[in-house]
Scaffold this motif. Structure first.
Motif, PDB file in Angstrom:
ATOM      1  N   PRO A 126       0.837  -1.208   0.000  1.00 35.63           N
ATOM      2  CA  PRO A 126       0.000   0.000   0.000  1.00 35.63           C
ATOM      3  C   PRO A 126       0.870   1.255   0.000  1.00 35.63           C
ATOM      4  N   ILE A 127       0.571   2.195  -0.896  1.00 32.99           N
ATOM      5  CA  ILE A 127       1.361   3.411  -1.012  1.00 32.99           C
ATOM      6  C   ILE A 127       0.455   4.573  -1.357  1.00 32.99           C
ATOM      7  N   THR A 128       0.781   5.754  -0.824  1.00 35.23           N
ATOM      8  CA  THR A 128       0.045   6.960  -1.146  1.00 35.23           C
ATOM      9  C   THR A 128       1.011   8.125  -1.222  1.00 35.23           C
ATOM     10  N   GLU A 129       0.821   8.986  -2.231  1.00 34.03           N
ATOM     11  CA  GLU A 129       1.603  10.213  -2.323  1.00 34.03           C
ATOM     12  C   GLU A 129       0.878  11.269  -1.502  1.00 34.03           C
ATOM     13  N   GLN A 130       1.174  11.283  -0.239  1.00 35.81           N
ATOM     14  CA  GLN A 130       0.461  12.129   0.720  1.00 35.81           C
ATOM     15  C   GLN A 130       1.462  12.731   1.688  1.00 35.81           C
ATOM     16  N   PRO A 131       1.412  14.037   1.922  1.00 36.15           N
ATOM     17  CA  PRO A 131       2.373  14.657   2.842  1.00 36.15           C
ATOM     18  C   PRO A 131       2.160  14.176   4.262  1.00 36.15           C
ATOM     19  N   PHE A 132       3.206  14.300   5.060  1.00 32.23           N
ATOM     20  CA  PHE A 132       3.114  13.940   6.472  1.00 32.23           C
ATOM     21  C   PHE A 132       3.828  14.992   7.318  1.00 32.23           C
ATOM     22  N   THR A 133       3.362  15.132   8.552  1.00 31.85           N
ATOM     23  CA  THR A 133       3.964  16.084   9.476  1.00 31.85           C
ATOM     24  C   THR A 133       5.185  15.456  10.137  1.00 31.85           C
ATOM     25  N   VAL A 134       5.955  16.301  10.795  1.00 31.50           N
ATOM     26  CA  VAL A 134       7.105  15.797  11.546  1.00 31.50           C
ATOM     27  C   VAL A 134       6.631  14.851  12.637  1.00 31.50           C
ATOM     28  N   GLU A 135       5.542  15.199  13.297  1.00 25.96           N
ATOM     29  CA  GLU A 135       5.037  14.341  14.373  1.00 25.96           C
ATOM     30  C   GLU A 135       4.565  12.998  13.838  1.00 25.96           C
ATOM     31  N   GLU A 136       3.941  12.985  12.674  1.00 24.19           N
ATOM     32  CA  GLU A 136       3.543  11.713  12.071  1.00 24.19           C
ATOM     33  C   GLU A 136       4.769  10.872  11.735  1.00 24.19           C
ATOM     34  N   ALA A 137       5.818  11.529  11.282  1.00 29.29           N
ATOM     35  CA  ALA A 137       7.041  10.799  10.955  1.00 29.29           C
ATOM     36  C   ALA A 137       7.668  10.195  12.209  1.00 29.29           C
ATOM     37  N   LYS A 138       7.669  10.944  13.295  1.00 28.98           N
ATOM     38  CA  LYS A 138       8.243  10.435  14.545  1.00 28.98           C
ATOM     39  C   LYS A 138       7.421   9.275  15.100  1.00 28.98           C
ATOM     40  N   ALA A 139       6.119   9.271  14.801  1.00 33.97           N
ATOM     41  CA  ALA A 139       5.238   8.208  15.288  1.00 33.97           C
ATOM     42  C   ALA A 139       5.108   7.057  14.295  1.00 33.97           C
ATOM     43  N   ALA A 140       5.811   7.139  13.168  1.00 34.47           N
ATOM     44  CA  ALA A 140       5.683   6.126  12.124  1.00 34.47           C
ATOM     45  C   ALA A 140       6.335   4.807  12.531  1.00 34.47           C
ATOM     46  N   ARG A 141       5.962   3.754  11.825  1.00 31.10           N
ATOM     47  CA  ARG A 141       6.607   2.455  12.046  1.00 31.10           C
ATOM     48  C   ARG A 141       8.043   2.466  11.526  1.00 31.10           C
ATOM     49  N   GLU A 142       8.235   3.125  10.361  1.00 31.88           N
ATOM     50  CA  GLU A 142       9.557   3.194   9.748  1.00 31.88           C
ATOM     51  C   GLU A 142       9.690   4.516   9.001  1.00 31.88           C
ATOM     52  N   ALA A 143      10.929   4.880   8.715  1.00 35.05           N
ATOM     53  CA  ALA A 143      11.217   6.022   7.859  1.00 35.05           C
ATOM     54  C   ALA A 143      12.444   5.687   7.030  1.00 35.05           C
ATOM     55  N   PHE A 144      12.537   6.290   5.850  1.00 35.18           N
ATOM     56  CA  PHE A 144      13.731   6.100   5.034  1.00 35.18           C
ATOM     57  C   PHE A 144      13.822   7.211   4.002  1.00 35.18           C
ATOM     58  N   ILE A 145      14.965   7.305   3.356  1.00 27.07           N
ATOM     59  CA  ILE A 145      15.186   8.288   2.307  1.00 27.07           C
ATOM     60  C   ILE A 145      15.624   7.562   1.043  1.00 27.07           C
ATOM     61  N   THR A 146      15.421   8.230  -0.110  1.00 27.31           N
ATOM     62  CA  THR A 146      15.852   7.657  -1.380  1.00 27.31           C
ATOM     63  C   THR A 146      16.613   8.696  -2.188  1.00 27.31           C
ATOM     64  N   GLY A 147      17.584   8.224  -2.951  1.00 25.71           N
ATOM     65  CA  GLY A 147      18.361   9.085  -3.827  1.00 25.71           C
ATOM     66  C   GLY A 147      19.441   8.271  -4.510  1.00 25.71           C
ATOM     67  N   ALA A 148      20.046   8.838  -5.549  1.00 23.82           N
ATOM     68  CA  ALA A 148      21.077   8.107  -6.280  1.00 23.82           C
ATOM     69  C   ALA A 148      22.274   7.791  -5.396  1.00 23.82           C
ATOM     70  N   GLY A 149      22.565   8.675  -4.443  1.00 22.96           N
ATOM     71  CA  GLY A 149      23.698   8.442  -3.561  1.00 22.96           C
ATOM     72  C   GLY A 149      23.390   7.529  -2.396  1.00 22.96           C
ATOM     73  N   THR A 150      22.172   7.632  -1.872  1.00 23.64           N
ATOM     74  CA  THR A 150      21.790   6.848  -0.697  1.00 23.64           C
ATOM     75  C   THR A 150      21.048   5.567  -1.054  1.00 23.64           C
ATOM     76  N   LEU A 151      20.506   5.497  -2.285  1.00 20.83           N
ATOM     77  CA  LEU A 151      19.636   4.402  -2.720  1.00 20.83           C
ATOM     78  C   LEU A 151      18.403   4.405  -1.835  1.00 20.83           C
ATOM     79  N   VAL A 152      18.171   3.356  -1.055  1.00 21.24           N
ATOM     80  CA  VAL A 152      17.079   3.330  -0.076  1.00 21.24           C
ATOM     81  C   VAL A 152      17.742   3.176   1.292  1.00 21.24           C
ATOM     82  N   LEU A 153      17.680   4.222   2.103  1.00 20.74           N
ATOM     83  CA  LEU A 153      18.446   4.237   3.353  1.00 20.74           C
ATOM     84  C   LEU A 153      17.521   4.376   4.552  1.00 20.74           C
TER      85      LEU A 153
END
Length: 287
Positions: A225-252
């Motif tokens: 399940p995926i959605t292109e939906q913004p999230f707040t900082v508080e939602e991110a801190k309460a999330a199950r997981e977080a990660f970043i993507t980019g050519a240098g980091t790939l999926v980190l």
């Protein structure tokens, strides 16, 4: 080992590479760039990066410096000359060299092109991914055309420095509504409290990340399940997981935000799985 750079039509030793003092990229940040990940000496997500490059150039009314076929040859030669098996290749195109003036040169001058390549220690990168890293948040203070991959990166550089000074690998920009836009050099993701993958939509003038796009195809193939939906900082801190993507980091995987642990403070199963799937796909499709 000697390194080599491509500068305006020829390869030179990296230590001797130079551009003219009136290159508009140097004086006005009047240019764009792209970065390709390199796996086994091949360019990852090549088509997507070329598409974004041409779009960025067109948005800034900078002429295409050469055909895609010719530019592919240059990029591959930079990888070969620098003996890069796993790493990154960097391309920068500016409007060119002209007497300093804010308006475009008239008549137009040839675009200036620079290419460099460097190796990346994939084993060290995998160790970081297994450990997970941290991000901090900073106020969004960039121009309104972050969809263009411009070399005007001073706000990003300041954000990265703020992250480094606080012991983090990345900074997430936060807009006036308290919503995360993206990272200083990456796209931001969470697995929210309901188990959905979430990332900001590109209509918000964020960079149309090529790794982001490729990962979305991986996610679709996995039926997650995926959605292109913004999230707040508080939602991110309460999330199950977080990660970043980019050519240098790939999926980190990200394990803390502003010093607050995400989930159990360890890389989560979704990000870890997606990293492996993305790398496999990138290797198979590299050219």
């Amino acid at each position: 080992m000697s390194r080599f750079a491509y500068v305006n039509g020829r390869f030179v030793r990296h230590g001797q590479a130079a551009v003219h003092i009136e290159d508009r990229g140097y004086q006005l940040a009047d240019g764009v760039y792209e970065v390709w990940a390199v796996f086994d000496g091949k360019l990852a997500d090549a088509a997507g990066h070329f598409t974004r490059l041409w779009r960025s150039l067109d948005e800034l009314q900078i002429a295409h410096p050469m055909s895609q076929a010719a530019l592919t040859v240059v990029l591959r030669e930079a990888v070969r000359r620098n003996k890069v098996r796993d790493g990154l290749v960097y391309l920068q195109v500016t409007r060119g060299v002209a007497p300093r003036d804010h308006a475009f040169p008239n008549p137009a001058v040839p675009p200036a092109v620079v290419v460099t390549a460097k190796s990346v220690d994939r084993a060290a990168a995998e160790a970081k991914a297994a450990r997970g890293l941290s991000v901090v948040t900073v106020p969004e203070n960039r121009w309104g055309r972050c969809d263009i991959k411009s070399i005007g990166l001073l706000p990003n550089a300041l954000a990265k420095q703020a992250a480094r000074q606080r012991g983090a690998v990345e900074a997430w920009f936060v807009d006036e509504l308290g919503l995360v836009t993206e990272g200083a050099s990456s796209n931001a993701w969470i697995v929210d409290s309901e188990g959905r993958l979430r990332t900001r939509d590109t209509q918000a003038n964020i960079l149309r990340g090529i790794t982001r796009t490729s990962l979305m195809e991986v996610i679709a193939g996995e039926g997650l399940p995926i959605t292109e939906q913004p999230f707040t900082v508080e939602e991110a801190k309460a999330a199950r997981e977080a990660f970043i993507t980019g050519a240098g980091t790939l999926v980190l995987p990200i394990v803390s935000i502003d010093g607050v642990a995400v989930g159990d403070g360890k890389p989560g199963p979704v990000a870890t799985r997606l990293r492996a799937l993305y790398i496999q796909r990138a290797k198979e499709a590299a050219i």
